[in-house]
Design a protein around this motif. Structure first.
Motif, PDB file in Angstrom:
ATOM      1  N   GLU A 114      -4.219  -6.909   7.442  1.00  0.00           N
ATOM      2  CA  GLU A 114      -4.793  -5.675   7.411  1.00  0.00           C
ATOM      3  C   GLU A 114      -5.156  -5.102   6.414  1.00  0.00           C
ATOM      4  O   GLU A 114      -5.159  -4.031   6.242  1.00  0.00           O
ATOM      5  CB  GLU A 114      -3.925  -4.629   8.513  1.00  0.00           C
ATOM      6  CG  GLU A 114      -3.439  -5.164   9.853  1.00  0.00           C
ATOM      7  CD  GLU A 114      -2.510  -4.394  10.568  1.00  0.00           C
ATOM      8  OE1 GLU A 114      -1.854  -3.291  10.084  1.00  0.00           O
ATOM      9  OE2 GLU A 114      -1.736  -4.909  11.550  1.00  0.00           O
ATOM     10  N   THR A 115      -5.658  -6.039   5.416  1.00  0.00           N
ATOM     11  CA  THR A 115      -5.886  -5.632   3.790  1.00  0.00           C
ATOM     12  C   THR A 115      -7.301  -5.073   4.048  1.00  0.00           C
ATOM     13  O   THR A 115      -7.779  -4.506   2.903  1.00  0.00           O
ATOM     14  CB  THR A 115      -5.750  -6.643   2.792  1.00  0.00           C
ATOM     15  OG1 THR A 115      -6.532  -7.904   3.593  1.00  0.00           O
ATOM     16  CG2 THR A 115      -4.498  -7.020   2.884  1.00  0.00           C
ATOM     17  N   PRO A 153      -6.499  -0.409  -0.214  1.00  0.00           N
ATOM     18  CA  PRO A 153      -5.482  -0.790  -1.494  1.00  0.00           C
ATOM     19  C   PRO A 153      -4.403  -1.415  -1.502  1.00  0.00           C
ATOM     20  O   PRO A 153      -3.637  -1.288  -0.401  1.00  0.00           O
ATOM     21  CB  PRO A 153      -5.670   0.597  -2.390  1.00  0.00           C
ATOM     22  CG  PRO A 153      -5.483   1.381  -1.281  1.00  0.00           C
ATOM     23  CD  PRO A 153      -6.273   1.030  -0.380  1.00  0.00           C
ATOM     24  N   LEU A 154      -4.003  -2.389  -2.224  1.00  0.00           N
ATOM     25  CA  LEU A 154      -2.611  -2.891  -2.167  1.00  0.00           C
ATOM     26  C   LEU A 154      -1.538  -1.879  -2.331  1.00  0.00           C
ATOM     27  O   LEU A 154      -0.402  -2.127  -1.856  1.00  0.00           O
ATOM     28  CB  LEU A 154      -2.587  -3.858  -3.522  1.00  0.00           C
ATOM     29  CG  LEU A 154      -1.090  -4.986  -3.722  1.00  0.00           C
ATOM     30  CD1 LEU A 154      -1.067  -5.728  -2.278  1.00  0.00           C
ATOM     31  CD2 LEU A 154      -1.524  -5.689  -4.605  1.00  0.00           C
ATOM     32  N   GLU A 155      -1.856  -0.889  -3.342  1.00  0.00           N
ATOM     33  CA  GLU A 155      -0.643  -0.113  -3.738  1.00  0.00           C
ATOM     34  C   GLU A 155      -0.203   0.742  -2.240  1.00  0.00           C
ATOM     35  O   GLU A 155      -1.107   1.269  -1.702  1.00  0.00           O
ATOM     36  CB  GLU A 155      -1.106   1.029  -4.726  1.00  0.00           C
ATOM     37  CG  GLU A 155      -1.224   0.063  -5.978  1.00  0.00           C
ATOM     38  CD  GLU A 155      -1.869   1.257  -7.183  1.00  0.00           C
ATOM     39  OE1 GLU A 155      -0.806   1.947  -7.545  1.00  0.00           O
ATOM     40  OE2 GLU A 155      -3.099   0.920  -7.599  1.00  0.00           O
ATOM     41  N   GLY A 156       0.866   0.897  -2.359  1.00  0.00           N
ATOM     42  CA  GLY A 156       1.689   1.799  -1.194  1.00  0.00           C
ATOM     43  C   GLY A 156       1.614   0.848   0.314  1.00  0.00           C
ATOM     44  O   GLY A 156       2.213   1.614   1.295  1.00  0.00           O
ATOM     45  N   ARG A 157       1.391  -0.202   0.155  1.00  0.00           N
ATOM     46  CA  ARG A 157       1.442  -1.059   1.384  1.00  0.00           C
ATOM     47  C   ARG A 157       2.951  -1.805   1.509  1.00  0.00           C
ATOM     48  O   ARG A 157       3.147  -2.056   2.628  1.00  0.00           O
ATOM     49  CB  ARG A 157       0.261  -2.157   1.484  1.00  0.00           C
ATOM     50  CG  ARG A 157      -0.854  -1.490   1.893  1.00  0.00           C
ATOM     51  CD  ARG A 157      -1.842  -2.499   2.653  1.00  0.00           C
ATOM     52  NE  ARG A 157      -1.792  -3.782   1.741  1.00  0.00           N
ATOM     53  CZ  ARG A 157      -2.809  -4.338   1.249  1.00  0.00           C
ATOM     54  NH1 ARG A 157      -3.917  -3.437   1.217  1.00  0.00           N
ATOM     55  NH2 ARG A 157      -2.968  -5.125   0.516  1.00  0.00           N
ATOM     56  N   LEU A 158       3.673  -1.771   0.487  1.00  0.00           N
ATOM     57  CA  LEU A 158       4.924  -2.728   0.445  1.00  0.00           C
ATOM     58  C   LEU A 158       6.136  -1.750   0.678  1.00  0.00           C
ATOM     59  O   LEU A 158       6.340  -0.655   0.028  1.00  0.00           O
ATOM     60  CB  LEU A 158       4.823  -3.411  -0.931  1.00  0.00           C
ATOM     61  CG  LEU A 158       3.868  -4.076  -1.138  1.00  0.00           C
ATOM     62  CD1 LEU A 158       3.940  -4.840  -2.416  1.00  0.00           C
ATOM     63  CD2 LEU A 158       3.454  -5.279  -0.261  1.00  0.00           C
ATOM     64  N   ASN A 159       7.080  -2.376   1.627  1.00  0.00           N
ATOM     65  CA  ASN A 159       8.103  -1.550   1.892  1.00  0.00           C
ATOM     66  C   ASN A 159       9.425  -2.322   1.983  1.00  0.00           C
ATOM     67  O   ASN A 159      10.380  -2.089   2.579  1.00  0.00           O
ATOM     68  CB  ASN A 159       8.170  -0.881   3.165  1.00  0.00           C
ATOM     69  CG  ASN A 159       7.483  -1.640   4.433  1.00  0.00           C
ATOM     70  OD1 ASN A 159       7.694  -2.787   4.304  1.00  0.00           O
ATOM     71  ND2 ASN A 159       7.090  -1.122   5.720  1.00  0.00           N
ATOM     72  N   ASN A 160       9.150  -3.531   1.469  1.00  0.00           N
ATOM     73  CA  ASN A 160      10.513  -4.472   1.623  1.00  0.00           C
ATOM     74  C   ASN A 160      11.394  -4.474   0.191  1.00  0.00           C
ATOM     75  O   ASN A 160      11.028  -4.701  -0.930  1.00  0.00           O
ATOM     76  CB  ASN A 160       9.998  -5.909   1.650  1.00  0.00           C
ATOM     77  CG  ASN A 160      11.249  -6.674   1.814  1.00  0.00           C
ATOM     78  OD1 ASN A 160      12.185  -6.455   2.011  1.00  0.00           O
ATOM     79  ND2 ASN A 160      10.877  -8.184   1.767  1.00  0.00           N
TER      80      ASN A 160
END
Length: 89
Positions: free
Chosen positions: A58-59, A63-70
């Motif tokens: 779903e990219t 933008p890459l920033e803000g998508r990571l939550n691990n």
């Protein structure tokens, strides 16, 4: 160039358990965009414990920033052509 990413790889898994990013080259998918896609897929695989047809890329256009939550302490180690999951001691 192309790459495959699989959550919990083991003998006997079939293609529906793998995510593939292909056509990585200057005249195709730029390396930076491929890295963005891989980072997203790895992060989602870590969070959701799955890959392949259950995990969609779903990219597109985001933008890459803000998508990571691990944030559970797991990390990826890249050595040569191997990608391994490691949890610090």
């Amino acid at each position: 160039m192309g790459l495959y990413m699989t959550w919990a790889p083991r003998i006997g898994l079939t293609d529906e358990r793998r995510n593939c990013i292909s056509n990585i080259r200057p005249a195709g998918l730029p390396h930076e965009e491929a890295a963005d896609k891989l980072y997203y897929l790895v992060s989602e695989a870590l969070s959701r414990c799955l890959s392949g047809v259950q995990l969609k890329d779903e990219t597109a256009g985001s933008p890459l920033e803000g998508r990571l939550n691990n944030h559970d302490g797991r990390s990826w180690l890249v050595t040569g052509s191997a990608l391994s999951l490691h949890k610090p001691n």
